[in-house]
Design a protein around this motif. Sequence first.
Motif, PDB file in Angstrom:
ATOM      1  N   ILE A 126       0.846  -1.202   0.000  1.00 36.25           N
ATOM      2  CA  ILE A 126       0.000   0.000   0.000  1.00 36.25           C
ATOM      3  C   ILE A 126       0.880   1.251   0.000  1.00 36.25           C
ATOM      4  O   ILE A 126       0.637   2.204  -0.750  1.00 36.25           O
ATOM      5  CB  ILE A 126      -0.950  -0.008   1.221  1.00 36.25           C
ATOM      6  CG1 ILE A 126      -2.099  -0.993   0.978  1.00 36.25           C
ATOM      7  CG2 ILE A 126      -1.493   1.396   1.519  1.00 36.25           C
ATOM      8  CD1 ILE A 126      -3.000  -1.208   2.183  1.00 36.25           C
ATOM      9  N   GLY A 127       1.912   1.242   0.826  1.00 35.04           N
ATOM     10  CA  GLY A 127       2.805   2.402   0.888  1.00 35.04           C
ATOM     11  C   GLY A 127       3.472   2.668  -0.452  1.00 35.04           C
ATOM     12  O   GLY A 127       3.573   3.819  -0.899  1.00 35.04           O
ATOM     13  N   LEU A 130       0.895   4.051  -2.829  1.00 40.08           N
ATOM     14  CA  LEU A 130       0.620   5.461  -2.507  1.00 40.08           C
ATOM     15  C   LEU A 130       1.736   6.368  -3.027  1.00 40.08           C
ATOM     16  O   LEU A 130       1.482   7.454  -3.548  1.00 40.08           O
ATOM     17  CB  LEU A 130       0.481   5.644  -0.986  1.00 40.08           C
ATOM     18  CG  LEU A 130      -0.837   5.168  -0.353  1.00 40.08           C
ATOM     19  CD1 LEU A 130      -0.687   5.065   1.167  1.00 40.08           C
ATOM     20  CD2 LEU A 130      -1.984   6.106  -0.705  1.00 40.08           C
ATOM     21  N   GLU A 131       2.966   5.895  -2.881  1.00 35.88           N
ATOM     22  CA  GLU A 131       4.096   6.715  -3.329  1.00 35.88           C
ATOM     23  C   GLU A 131       4.070   6.880  -4.851  1.00 35.88           C
ATOM     24  O   GLU A 131       4.343   7.954  -5.381  1.00 35.88           O
ATOM     25  CB  GLU A 131       5.413   6.070  -2.877  1.00 35.88           C
ATOM     26  CG  GLU A 131       6.556   7.070  -2.699  1.00 35.88           C
ATOM     27  CD  GLU A 131       7.136   7.573  -4.011  1.00 35.88           C
ATOM     28  OE1 GLU A 131       7.626   8.715  -4.048  1.00 35.88           O
ATOM     29  OE2 GLU A 131       7.102   6.826  -5.009  1.00 35.88           O
ATOM     30  N   ARG A 133       1.446   6.900  -6.601  1.00 35.52           N
ATOM     31  CA  ARG A 133       0.382   7.862  -6.898  1.00 35.52           C
ATOM     32  C   ARG A 133       0.892   9.302  -6.718  1.00 35.52           C
ATOM     33  O   ARG A 133       0.583  10.178  -7.530  1.00 35.52           O
ATOM     34  CB  ARG A 133      -0.807   7.615  -5.976  1.00 35.52           C
ATOM     35  CG  ARG A 133      -1.873   8.703  -6.120  1.00 35.52           C
ATOM     36  CD  ARG A 133      -2.974   8.553  -5.115  1.00 35.52           C
ATOM     37  NE  ARG A 133      -3.842   7.452  -5.479  1.00 35.52           N
ATOM     38  CZ  ARG A 133      -4.876   7.045  -4.731  1.00 35.52           C
ATOM     39  NH1 ARG A 133      -5.133   7.648  -3.592  1.00 35.52           N
ATOM     40  NH2 ARG A 133      -5.617   6.032  -5.113  1.00 35.52           N
ATOM     41  N   ALA A 158      -5.495  -4.053   5.809  1.00 38.48           N
ATOM     42  CA  ALA A 158      -4.889  -3.494   4.590  1.00 38.48           C
ATOM     43  C   ALA A 158      -5.907  -3.442   3.447  1.00 38.48           C
ATOM     44  O   ALA A 158      -5.923  -2.485   2.670  1.00 38.48           O
ATOM     45  CB  ALA A 158      -3.669  -4.315   4.182  1.00 38.48           C
ATOM     46  N   VAL A 161      -7.939  -0.363   3.868  1.00 39.68           N
ATOM     47  CA  VAL A 161      -7.212   0.867   3.528  1.00 39.68           C
ATOM     48  C   VAL A 161      -6.995   0.955   2.018  1.00 39.68           C
ATOM     49  O   VAL A 161      -7.164   2.025   1.419  1.00 39.68           O
ATOM     50  CB  VAL A 161      -5.871   0.936   4.294  1.00 39.68           C
ATOM     51  CG1 VAL A 161      -5.069   2.154   3.864  1.00 39.68           C
ATOM     52  CG2 VAL A 161      -6.129   0.984   5.807  1.00 39.68           C
ATOM     53  N   LYS A 165      -8.390   4.068  -0.138  1.00 37.06           N
ATOM     54  CA  LYS A 165      -7.498   4.944  -0.909  1.00 37.06           C
ATOM     55  C   LYS A 165      -7.645   4.721  -2.419  1.00 37.06           C
ATOM     56  O   LYS A 165      -6.936   5.342  -3.204  1.00 37.06           O
ATOM     57  CB  LYS A 165      -6.032   4.731  -0.489  1.00 37.06           C
ATOM     58  CG  LYS A 165      -5.754   4.972   1.005  1.00 37.06           C
ATOM     59  CD  LYS A 165      -6.079   6.394   1.424  1.00 37.06           C
ATOM     60  CE  LYS A 165      -5.945   6.572   2.933  1.00 37.06           C
ATOM     61  NZ  LYS A 165      -6.512   7.857   3.393  1.00 37.06           N
TER      62      LYS A 165
ATOM     63  N   THR B  48      -1.111  -0.919   9.646  1.00 33.19           N
ATOM     64  CA  THR B  48      -1.067  -0.615   8.212  1.00 33.19           C
ATOM     65  C   THR B  48      -0.311   0.685   7.974  1.00 33.19           C
ATOM     66  O   THR B  48       0.444   0.801   7.004  1.00 33.19           O
ATOM     67  CB  THR B  48      -2.497  -0.539   7.637  1.00 33.19           C
ATOM     68  OG1 THR B  48      -3.126  -1.795   7.860  1.00 33.19           O
ATOM     69  CG2 THR B  48      -2.481  -0.241   6.150  1.00 33.19           C
ATOM     70  N   ALA B  52       2.820   0.840   5.624  1.00 33.54           N
ATOM     71  CA  ALA B  52       2.765   1.739   4.465  1.00 33.54           C
ATOM     72  C   ALA B  52       3.906   2.749   4.533  1.00 33.54           C
ATOM     73  O   ALA B  52       4.471   3.131   3.500  1.00 33.54           O
ATOM     74  CB  ALA B  52       1.409   2.436   4.404  1.00 33.54           C
ATOM     75  N   ALA B  53       4.246   3.170   5.744  1.00 28.72           N
ATOM     76  CA  ALA B  53       5.383   4.092   5.901  1.00 28.72           C
ATOM     77  C   ALA B  53       6.654   3.434   5.365  1.00 28.72           C
ATOM     78  O   ALA B  53       7.480   4.073   4.703  1.00 28.72           O
ATOM     79  CB  ALA B  53       5.552   4.482   7.366  1.00 28.72           C
ATOM     80  N   GLY B  55       6.742   1.195   3.006  1.00 31.56           N
ATOM     81  CA  GLY B  55       6.614   1.193   1.546  1.00 31.56           C
ATOM     82  C   GLY B  55       6.972   2.548   0.948  1.00 31.56           C
ATOM     83  O   GLY B  55       7.650   2.631  -0.078  1.00 31.56           O
ATOM     84  N   LEU B  56       6.534   3.611   1.605  1.00 33.06           N
ATOM     85  CA  LEU B  56       6.876   4.963   1.143  1.00 33.06           C
ATOM     86  C   LEU B  56       8.378   5.198   1.260  1.00 33.06           C
ATOM     87  O   LEU B  56       8.996   5.796   0.365  1.00 33.06           O
ATOM     88  CB  LEU B  56       6.096   6.002   1.957  1.00 33.06           C
ATOM     89  CG  LEU B  56       4.617   6.118   1.534  1.00 33.06           C
ATOM     90  CD1 LEU B  56       3.728   6.438   2.712  1.00 33.06           C
ATOM     91  CD2 LEU B  56       4.453   7.180   0.444  1.00 33.06           C
TER      92      LEU B  56
END
Lengths: 284, 301
Positions: A126-127, A130-131, A133, A158, A161, A165, B48, B52-53, B55-56
């Motif tokens: 997901i991270g 998002l990045e 995006r 997840a 979320v 998103k 999550t 997700a952090a 992943g970023l």
Amino acid sequence: MNTEKRIKLESFALQVRERIVPLATEGGCFLGASLSAVDILTYLYNSFLKIDGEHLSDESRDYLFLSKGHDVPALYGVFVELGWLAPERLKNHLSVDDHIYWHPNRHIPGVEFHAGSLGQLPAVAIGVALEIRIRKGNNRVVCILGDGELNEGSCWEAFLVAHAKQLSNLIFVVDRNHFQANMATEELIPLEPLHDKCRAFGLHTYRINGHDFDQLDETFSQLESNQGPSIIICDTIRGKGLPSIEARADRWFCNFNSQEIGELMDELHQIKQADITSQTIVAR
Amino acid sequence: MTYEQLLQEIAINDQQYVVMTAENRALVRNLPKVLGDRFIDTGITEQTMMGAAAGLALRGRKPIVHALAAFLTMRAFEFTRTSIGIPHFPVKMSSFIPGFLSDGNGPTHQAVEDIAIMRGIPGMEVFAPADEDDLVKMLPAIWETENPSYVRINTTANQYKHSIFELGKAEIISEGKDATILTYGFMFENSYQAMLSLREAGFDVGLVNVRSLHPFDVEMLKALVGKTQLIVAIEDHFLTGGLFSIVAEQLVTNHWSVPVKAIALDARWFRPGRLLDVIEFEGFDVANLVTRISTLIQENQ
């Protein structure tokens, strides 16, 4: 999919299985779980993911996260056949001098993230989505989950979320081999009706035969127009390719002797069925 | 300058920052409209959010993440340890209402083991500013590094003007022969007032605002050896694994000898209530600290 392409994929998948089976000795590996994922990974790396083997860290590449990390022999088998990983390195399986062990890690080029703790990578995927995006990129992110892994609440968190998103570039794939570590999923923590559950979480949901390249191709080809995340539930067979160990609760983690490995290789090539007498070590 | 103003300024000037929250918007309310896609609220999902952090961060961003201290540290612990700690990603954790600051919430919300937990992750930096002034002086240096960090957010308004922050360095407020108080975070102000009272009463008491729990300012500790007769570690944290433990570990490791006493929560959660009442009930108000420290000094002589 045309016949020629399908035959090519089938041949590739057989070669991947030939890489995996010899790892199930001298310490062993998660053989059953690895074999169920081979066809999915073969399809994705050959026909879906945009990843340039010469430039594995290109930031416009697609991403594959193997959250079901114990099937990493299948991933390494694919990497070897793609020419990303030297075949000799598989001989270092479980050697402390290399990084080829029971779970994936980023020391191996092509592995995007370390895994092993189930339910961890959906959030990481997901991270990354998002990045992408934020950068307005077109990369796609695939996250492979085991069906047993779906016991973990973090997967469902997840999914919530990912849907919230509206991550259209995110694709979950479930290797639905119908077994978790020691027993059938439906005997311990039933997942069915899995399709309905995933759809209720707002995911574009598909259910196909994960060993059928035509179905894989047909399904993955139609994801592009989806608004929001998708999930492909791939029905598979634990131990696929070795009838003597297929669909058995006790053939998850396997550590066989060299003679048995020889017999399994013969079985893989349909020469004769293996006669395995070793007790399987259930590692967990 | 407030926490939010500082964060806004830094995030606007540097595209690598992404602000995340697990639906804890108290200190970042105005940022969504300023940061657009770089403000990400994952909902009440600490796990999550931390994954997700990671992943970023894998894609080159520096996420600054927000959640209540208890849930950020404990609910999400494995995600932090495994997805951020193992690859050593620069994810910057901002934890709200740590220690006594959870006042009336009850033990579910009491992060009084957070320092112990977070410093257990290899490479994780752990900080606790004394108040808002200290906070805004510390954060730019903390966020600038490529290391993961955990900060006990504390926006208390105090009169004390802190010195410039240097990563890994404590702030030495005063020196004392009879005893030196080592403290951090919200307990700074009461420790400071207690130190002043004790000095007025004739005790030679020093004070150190530890600021950085990990890395810990070992040079500061070394300078106390032979110069002060007693170290008193004051913390709104369990006795296990926090400042008292850190000091004890360093003294043993370096073969230094100074008596150390703790004013901390000894293996129990605190009684929930209004903040000032909690502090008094637990014996961490100025009057109680003066009595407890003077007793410790007298017992030590």
